[in-house]
Write an enzyme that holds these catalytic residues in place. Structure first.
Site, PDB file in Angstrom:
ATOM      1  N   ASP A  74       0.459  -0.966   0.157  1.00  0.00           N
ATOM      2  CA  ASP A  74      -0.001   0.401  -0.039  1.00  0.00           C
ATOM      3  C   ASP A  74       0.974   1.078  -0.362  1.00  0.00           C
ATOM      4  OD1 ASP A  74      -2.841   1.099   0.624  1.00  0.00           O
ATOM      5  OD2 ASP A  74      -1.982   1.901   1.262  1.00  0.00           O
TER       6      ASP A  74
ATOM      7  N   GLU B 142       1.858  -0.711  -5.317  1.00  0.00           N
ATOM      8  CA  GLU B 142       1.192   1.132  -5.142  1.00  0.00           C
ATOM      9  C   GLU B 142       2.641   1.773  -5.007  1.00  0.00           C
ATOM     10  OE1 GLU B 142      -3.098   2.792  -3.972  1.00  0.00           O
ATOM     11  OE2 GLU B 142      -2.048   2.558  -2.333  1.00  0.00           O
TER      12      GLU B 142
HETATM   13  C1  GLC Z   1      -4.419   3.208  -0.686  1.00  0.00           C
HETATM   14  C2  GLC Z   1      -5.494   2.206  -0.818  1.00  0.00           C
HETATM   15  C3  GLC Z   1      -6.622   3.330  -0.405  1.00  0.00           C
HETATM   16  C4  GLC Z   1      -6.309   3.494   1.298  1.00  0.00           C
HETATM   17  C5  GLC Z   1      -5.131   3.883   1.371  1.00  0.00           C
HETATM   18  C6  GLC Z   1      -4.123   4.494   2.922  1.00  0.00           C
HETATM   19  O1  GLC Z   1      -4.456   3.590  -1.400  1.00  0.00           O
HETATM   20  O2  GLC Z   1      -5.650   1.675  -1.282  1.00  0.00           O
HETATM   21  O3  GLC Z   1      -7.927   2.605   0.020  1.00  0.00           O
HETATM   22  O4  GLC Z   1      -7.196   4.389   1.777  1.00  0.00           O
HETATM   23  O5  GLC Z   1      -4.237   3.473   0.319  1.00  0.00           O
HETATM   24  O6  GLC Z   1      -4.209   2.894   2.918  1.00  0.00           O
END
Ligand code: GLC
Length: 566
Positions: A204, A271
């Site tokens: 994440d 991500e």
């Molecule tokens: C990422 C996740 C999202 C979350 C954020 C904070 O973007 O996909 O759902 O709210 O991180 O952890």
């Protein structure tokens, strides 16, 4: 040592948002036993790897992305025994399991943070990023840093007269990765889950781990609005808060930990909220960083031949072998792709054909295979985290920003329950129970059971393309060569996928008709239709094929005929 031909390079990943997938215990919230009950479904659909959004202990202020214990299961989703069974049952069916790891921050309810905020000299104080304000008393934050979503990322804590840094929402304080104890703890957490059988991790907002060590202001940038790839906004850049060189260095440390674990066959996908060029740096120089990075430029790309071709070209250049691009069209944060395709099931089929035949690892989001729609919902201020944080903005301004950025105001809208049947609650939870979010009104047609009965449904289209990809090395591992636009009708994108010698079929040609008229395509070589977005294959002449509106088609090249789809 990692294998020379690792499984994750050929795989197709399916994201399960556990809260919305299947509710086995009848409380209106999906759970792990519900997922176990659907493993046969997932194997039948033909996906190969499951990514589960967080199911760890959490106050659920951001639905699991605010963790209060990294090694425990939230009671509403089940317990560790259910988790162990899920991994074992998935493996028994040949499915891999990828877990979601939120390394950047914890919940403010995590015992570490509760300790950390209790006093300036608590041993856990330095586990988070604490800083004096520019002036004492809470009036002025330490510097000008915005969080990733465009509001002030510093939060004042009166008890100790200091500010803590949070890259996302205020209840998600950032861990301090400059503290070796934090790094050691999180690496141990990764080993814990690998020992439990996790085949990989989705990391994440992993480009947010380190900030500038000297806490320098972020500089001015010519950018008013954020985009899916670049959170810089309101004329402020992100140099000192995102993509820090120390974060890139830490990716190499993560890679060593994962590669050194028994067998070395686990993988990580990051991500990284950045442009594709910046994101590539997270893969390292010589395959020593993350294995894959989510690429988000595809989320909003129009389904037109020039746009599709340009994006393929861009990813082929930026992520040339041995790197691999990813193909992402939706997730639990973003507007559903079908909402950008006028709700059209035919366009969704073509989009799937593209996603499953281009070079790279496709990531599907649950419900895409039946065309679940973006559900226009009134803003649920108490539940939706994005909305919570934006309430500090005047509402009309916020609406305008969302519209201009092509995003949705409310993440609830893409998180509605999976639609299994035309029964009440779409078979997600028992009749008479209120699901945590309402199912979309089109569930009577757009559900698994109904679409399984119709060979021309979106579900069957996914199934055919997934099967073709699984059994055809040219599709799951071959090189990609775009056909020149000048040789094709204006609405058609075409490419050849070619495997290493020995594979059968050695090469296939993919044609995507991004238009609502039938069109003839001259074939560059002898070719036989194999898989189409339509149940019935098109007629083919000696050297030409007529594509129907929005048809996607794979043809085998050469004399060997077509393999049976298994
Ligand atoms: C990422 C996740 C999202 C979350 C954020 C904070 O973007 O996909 O759902 O709210 O991180 O952890």
């Amino acid at each position: 040592m990692p294998a020379s031909d690792p499984w994750w390079q050929h795989t197709v990943v399916y994201q399960i948002y556990p809260r919305s997938f299947a509710d086995a215990d009848g409380d209106g919230i999906g759970d792990l036993v519900g997922v176990i009950a659907k493993l046969d479904y997932l194997a039948e659909l033909g996906v190969e790897t499951l990514w589960l959004s967080p199911f760890y202990a959490s106050p659920q202020a951001d639905f699991g992305y605010d963790i209060s214990d990294y090694r425990a299961v939230a009671p509403e989703y089940g317990d560790m025994d259910a988790c162990d069974r899920l991994i074992a049952e998935a493996h028994r069916r040949g499915l891999r399991v990828v877990l979601d790891l939120v390394l950047n921050h914890t919940s403010d309810q995590h015992p570490w943070f509760i300790e950390s905020r209790s006093s300036r000299d608590n041993p856990k104080r330095d586990w988070y990023v604490w800083r004096d304000g520019a002036r004492p008393g809470g009036g002025v934050p330490p510097n000008n840093w915005f969080n990733m979503i465009g509001s002030r990322g510093w939060h004042y804590d009166r008890a100790t007269d200091q500010w803590y840094w949070s890259q996302f929402l205020p209840f998600q304080p950032d861990l301090n990765y400059r503290n070796p104890e934090v790094r050691a703890e999180m690496l141990a957490t990764i080993r814990f889950w690998m020992a439990k059988g996790a085949d990989g991790f989705r990391l994440d907002i992993v480009n947010a781990l380190f900030e500038d060590a000297e806490f320098r202001d972020n500089p001015f940038a010519w950018k008013l609005l954020p985009s899916a790839e670049d959170p810089g906004m309101l004329f402020r850049g992100t140099e000192n808060t995102l993509n820090h060189p120390d974060t890139l260095a830490f990716m190499r440390e993560l890679r060593r930990v994962v590669d050194d674990f028994a067998g070395g066959d686990r993988f990580m996908v990051g991500e990284v909220i950045a442009t594709a060029d910046e994101a590539r740096a997270f893969c390292g120089d010589a395959g020593d960083g993350l294995h894959l990075i989510f690429l988000f430029e595809s989320l909003g790309v129009p389904l037109t031949a020039p746009a599709v071709r340009a994006l393929i070209e861009r990813y082929e250049t930026l992520f040339a072998a041995p790197l691999l691009p990813t193909w992402v069209f939706g997730n639990h944060d973003r507007r559903r792709r079908i909402a950008r395709l006028d709700g059209s099931l035919e366009k969704a089929k073509l989009n799937a054909a593209w996603q499953l035949t281009a070079r790279g690892v496709p990531f599907l989001y649950n419900g895409e295979e039946i065309g679940i729609e973006q559900h226009h919902l009134p803003v649920r201020t108490s539940l939706d985290a994005v909305v919570d944080r934006f309430r500090s903005w005047p509402q009309p301004l916020f609406d305008l920003v969302c519209r201009l950025a092509g995003e949705s105001l409310n993440r609830d809208e893409c998180r509605t329950p999976m639609q299994w049947s035309d029964e009440p609650n779409a078979g997600f939870c028992p009749r008479g129970v209120a699901p945590w979010l309402p199912v979309t009104p089109s569930y009577r047609e757009r559900n698994v059971a109904t679409q399984q009965l119709d060979p021309d449904s979106l579900w069957h289209c996914y199934r055919r393309f997934l099967a073709a990809r699984r059994q055809c090395a040219a599709l799951n591992a071959g090189a990609l060569e775009l056909l020149p636009a000048s040789d094709l009708p204006a609405t058609v994108v075409g490419y050849v996928r070619r495997a290493a010698p020995g594979a059968e079929p050695r090469a296939v040609i993919v044609l995507l008709n991004c238009g609502d008229a039938a069109t003839d395509v001259n074939l560059p070589a002898r070719a036989t239709p194999w898989v189409s977005t339509r149940a019935r294959l098109p007629e083919v002449g000696a050297d030409r094929v007529r594509l129907r509106p929005w048809e996607g088609l794979v043809l085998t090249l050469g004399e060997t005929g077509v393999p049976d789809l298994r």
